[in-house]
Design a protein around this motif. Structure first.
Motif, mmCIF file in Angstrom:
data_model
loop_
_atom_site.group_PDB
_atom_site.id
_atom_site.type_symbol
_atom_site.label_atom_id
_atom_site.label_comp_id
_atom_site.label_asym_id
_atom_site.label_seq_id
_atom_site.Cartn_x
_atom_site.Cartn_y
_atom_site.Cartn_z
ATOM 1 N N GLN A 58 0.545 -1.174 0.023
ATOM 2 C CA GLN A 58 -0.313 -0.503 0.040
ATOM 3 C C GLN A 58 0.634 0.751 0.228
ATOM 4 O OE1 GLN A 58 -2.275 -1.459 3.657
ATOM 5 N NE2 GLN A 58 -3.877 -0.327 2.283
ATOM 6 N N LEU A 59 2.012 1.167 0.342
ATOM 7 C CA LEU A 59 2.792 2.767 0.582
ATOM 8 C C LEU A 59 4.336 2.341 0.207
ATOM 9 C CD1 LEU A 59 3.071 5.701 2.252
ATOM 10 C CD2 LEU A 59 4.631 3.786 4.381
ATOM 11 N N ILE A 60 4.931 3.042 -1.088
ATOM 12 C CA ILE A 60 5.809 3.767 -1.417
ATOM 13 C C ILE A 60 6.574 4.984 -0.982
ATOM 14 C CG2 ILE A 60 6.977 4.193 -3.454
ATOM 15 C CD1 ILE A 60 4.626 1.958 -5.306
ATOM 16 N N VAL A 61 7.582 5.010 -0.289
ATOM 17 C CA VAL A 61 8.097 6.922 -0.128
ATOM 18 C C VAL A 61 9.068 6.539 -0.599
ATOM 19 C CG1 VAL A 61 6.771 6.430 2.333
ATOM 20 C CG2 VAL A 61 8.959 5.332 2.227
ATOM 21 N N ASN A 62 9.913 7.693 -0.288
ATOM 22 C CA ASN A 62 11.597 8.052 -1.217
ATOM 23 C C ASN A 62 12.146 8.560 0.766
ATOM 24 O OD1 ASN A 62 10.614 10.741 -0.292
ATOM 25 N ND2 ASN A 62 11.134 11.058 -2.591
ATOM 26 N N ASP A 63 11.321 8.364 2.088
ATOM 27 C CA ASP A 63 11.744 8.684 3.433
ATOM 28 C C ASP A 63 12.209 7.577 4.322
ATOM 29 O OD1 ASP A 63 12.981 11.140 5.183
ATOM 30 O OD2 ASP A 63 11.160 9.621 6.563
ATOM 31 N N ALA A 64 13.039 7.270 4.571
ATOM 32 C CA ALA A 64 13.259 6.382 5.191
ATOM 33 C C ALA A 64 12.914 6.164 6.982
ATOM 34 C CB ALA A 64 14.866 5.609 5.781
ATOM 35 N N SER A 65 12.704 6.928 7.292
ATOM 36 C CA SER A 65 12.535 7.834 8.641
ATOM 37 C C SER A 65 10.530 7.262 8.159
ATOM 38 C CB SER A 65 12.121 9.437 9.163
ATOM 39 O OG SER A 65 13.523 9.020 9.210
ATOM 40 N N LEU A 66 9.919 7.791 7.441
ATOM 41 C CA LEU A 66 8.445 7.580 7.042
ATOM 42 C C LEU A 66 8.700 5.956 7.013
ATOM 43 C CD1 LEU A 66 5.486 8.321 6.476
ATOM 44 C CD2 LEU A 66 6.269 9.348 4.857
ATOM 45 N N ALA A 67 9.440 5.132 5.879
ATOM 46 C CA ALA A 67 8.939 3.963 6.054
ATOM 47 C C ALA A 67 9.195 3.008 7.828
ATOM 48 C CB ALA A 67 10.100 3.729 4.913
ATOM 49 N N GLY A 68 10.467 3.608 8.408
ATOM 50 C CA GLY A 68 10.044 2.839 9.969
ATOM 51 C C GLY A 68 8.655 3.299 10.090
ATOM 52 N N ALA A 69 8.161 4.629 10.124
ATOM 53 C CA ALA A 69 7.385 4.543 11.539
ATOM 54 C C ALA A 69 5.823 3.932 10.771
ATOM 55 C CB ALA A 69 7.265 6.274 11.066
ATOM 56 N N ALA A 70 5.789 3.656 9.423
ATOM 57 C CA ALA A 70 4.594 2.686 9.221
ATOM 58 C C ALA A 70 4.787 1.157 9.346
ATOM 59 C CB ALA A 70 4.634 2.847 7.427
ATOM 60 N N VAL A 71 6.378 0.330 9.303
ATOM 61 C CA VAL A 71 6.437 -0.494 9.951
ATOM 62 C C VAL A 71 6.288 -0.695 11.530
ATOM 63 C CG1 VAL A 71 8.380 -2.503 9.671
ATOM 64 C CG2 VAL A 71 7.534 -0.535 7.557
ATOM 65 N N ARG A 72 6.911 -0.167 12.048
ATOM 66 C CA ARG A 72 6.697 0.452 13.536
ATOM 67 C C ARG A 72 5.911 0.571 13.819
ATOM 68 N NH1 ARG A 72 11.349 2.743 12.693
ATOM 69 N NH2 ARG A 72 13.220 1.899 13.954
ATOM 70 N N ALA A 73 4.143 0.662 13.162
ATOM 71 C CA ALA A 73 2.836 0.419 13.322
ATOM 72 C C ALA A 73 2.300 -0.347 12.888
ATOM 73 C CB ALA A 73 2.700 1.770 12.816
ATOM 74 N N GLY A 74 2.770 -1.231 12.323
ATOM 75 C CA GLY A 74 2.131 -2.363 11.988
ATOM 76 C C GLY A 74 1.305 -2.400 10.320
ATOM 77 N N ALA A 75 1.907 -1.233 9.415
ATOM 78 C CA ALA A 75 1.357 -1.126 8.526
ATOM 79 C C ALA A 75 2.070 -2.231 7.619
ATOM 80 C CB ALA A 75 1.294 -0.171 7.932
ATOM 81 N N GLY A 76 2.797 -2.989 7.494
ATOM 82 C CA GLY A 76 3.470 -3.618 6.542
ATOM 83 C C GLY A 76 4.838 -4.312 7.076
ATOM 84 N N LEU A 77 5.274 -4.560 5.630
ATOM 85 C CA LEU A 77 6.883 -5.448 6.392
ATOM 86 C C LEU A 77 7.787 -4.365 5.877
ATOM 87 C CD1 LEU A 77 6.362 -9.072 4.804
ATOM 88 C CD2 LEU A 77 6.414 -7.951 7.266
ATOM 89 N N GLY A 78 9.594 -3.959 6.366
ATOM 90 C CA GLY A 78 10.440 -3.510 6.028
ATOM 91 C C GLY A 78 11.715 -3.731 6.397
ATOM 92 N N TYR A 79 11.744 -2.995 4.719
ATOM 93 C CA TYR A 79 13.609 -3.982 4.441
ATOM 94 C C TYR A 79 14.457 -2.812 4.499
ATOM 95 C CZ TYR A 79 16.910 -5.261 1.152
ATOM 96 O OH TYR A 79 18.261 -5.805 0.531
ATOM 97 N N MET A 80 14.897 -3.137 6.322
ATOM 98 C CA MET A 80 15.749 -2.564 6.866
ATOM 99 C C MET A 80 17.094 -2.497 7.486
ATOM 100 S SD MET A 80 12.164 -0.840 9.741
ATOM 101 C CE MET A 80 12.846 0.813 10.119
#
Length: 300
Positions: A222-244
């Motif tokens: 559902q989510l595409i970003v170009n900011d690592a902080s925003l990606a991390g926030a979405a993953v930590r909120a349970g919105a999806g898997l992250g590659y970190m």
């Protein structure tokens, strides 16, 4: 321009300013007679009289005054150029321009740069944080920091951090709704947070390797970003898997706030490197290299 003319022009400027062969000769470290002879030779070569001489004084002629106005600008530029050579010799001084991306700035520069500035008060540093791959030559940077595997072969590369590993993580709440993937191929059934590369515009592939097999996955979700902080926030909120980066999530994995999966598929890669052109090395840059250089014994 014949050999010696530049020296004679500088000598002429000294005479015109001092309005005296004696005072100018003392400043230049030559005899008055040698200086007078040089000025006559210069006037003969240029075909114009530059100095009006009397028994008591020396003054520039109108032609000499016009030449002086040109020489003042030229000699000032030469003086600035000679002063700038201080950036390449002696104590570190001058300005350094660096380009890097957010995780490298946080990991490498945050702990080391303040001390470097305190130890080298004559050095100024400008840091531009940009996740795109920057051409340091075309964009006027002295050096950059990026992952070692992305540094061009014609650059000097100095390791400034350990090897790194990128891992796949999600929250316990996410995995209460979705089964944990056992292979990279199973990521296709998951909601993955994707990162769009700023420079190329494509999505960052998730890369895996095991037993000689290498897999590149283009995740979707559902989510595409170009900011690592925003990606991390979405993953930590349970919105999806992250590659970190593993170093960014290790504490949360250890505490159970995040769950790491596909561990056996996630292999180390070359970490942060500072890179620059060898011909651009100045004392300031050499000092920064030594301040940032990775020394494995610091981890023991």
């Amino acid at each position: 321009m014949r050999r010696g003319t530049l020296d004679d022009l500088a000598a002429f400027a000294a005479v015109a300013r001092a309005r005296s062969f004696t005072r100018a000769a003392a400043k230049l470290g030559v005899s008055p007679s040698a200086l007078s002879h040089a000025m006559r030779g210069l006037e003969a070569r240029l075909g114009v009289r530059l100095l009006a001489r009397t028994t008591r004084s020396v003054a520039a002629t109108p032609a000499g005054e016009r030449l002086m106005r040109s020489l003042d600008m030229a000699l000032a530029e030469v003086a600035r150029g000679l002063e700038a050579l201080g950036d390449w010799r002696g104590e570190p001084s001058g300005t350094l321009r660096l380009t890097t991306f957010s995780s490298a700035a946080r990991t490498v520069l945050d702990p080391a740069l303040p001390r470097f500035l305190l130890e080298h008060p004559s050095v100024s540093v400008e840091v531009i944080v940009d996740d795109r791959l920057t051409d340091i030559v075309a964009d006027g940077f002295d050096a950059g920091i990026r992952f070692g595997e992305t540094v061009e072969l014609d650059m000097v590369a100095v390791r400034v951090g350990p090897d790194l590993r990128t891992v796949v993580v999600g929250t316990p709440a996410y995995f209460s709704r979705q089964p944990q993937p056992r292979t990279p191929a199973e990521l296709a059934a998951h909601n993955c947070v994707s990162y769009r590369l700023i420079g190329g515009g494509g999505l960052l592939p998730w890369e895996f390797a095991r037993g000689g097999d290498e897999v590149r996955v283009r995740p979707s979700g559902q989510l595409i970003v170009n900011d690592a902080s925003l990606a991390g926030a979405a993953v930590r909120a349970g919105a999806g898997l992250g590659y970190m980066l593993e170093s960014d999530v290790a504490a949360e994995v250890a505490s159970g706030h995040l769950v790491q999966v596909l561990d056996e598929w996630c292999t180390p890669f070359s970490g942060y490197h500072l890179y620059y052109l060898s011909r651009q090395t100045t004392p300031a840059l050499r000092a920064l290299v030594e301040a940032l250089r990775w020394r494995s014994e610091t981890t023991s």
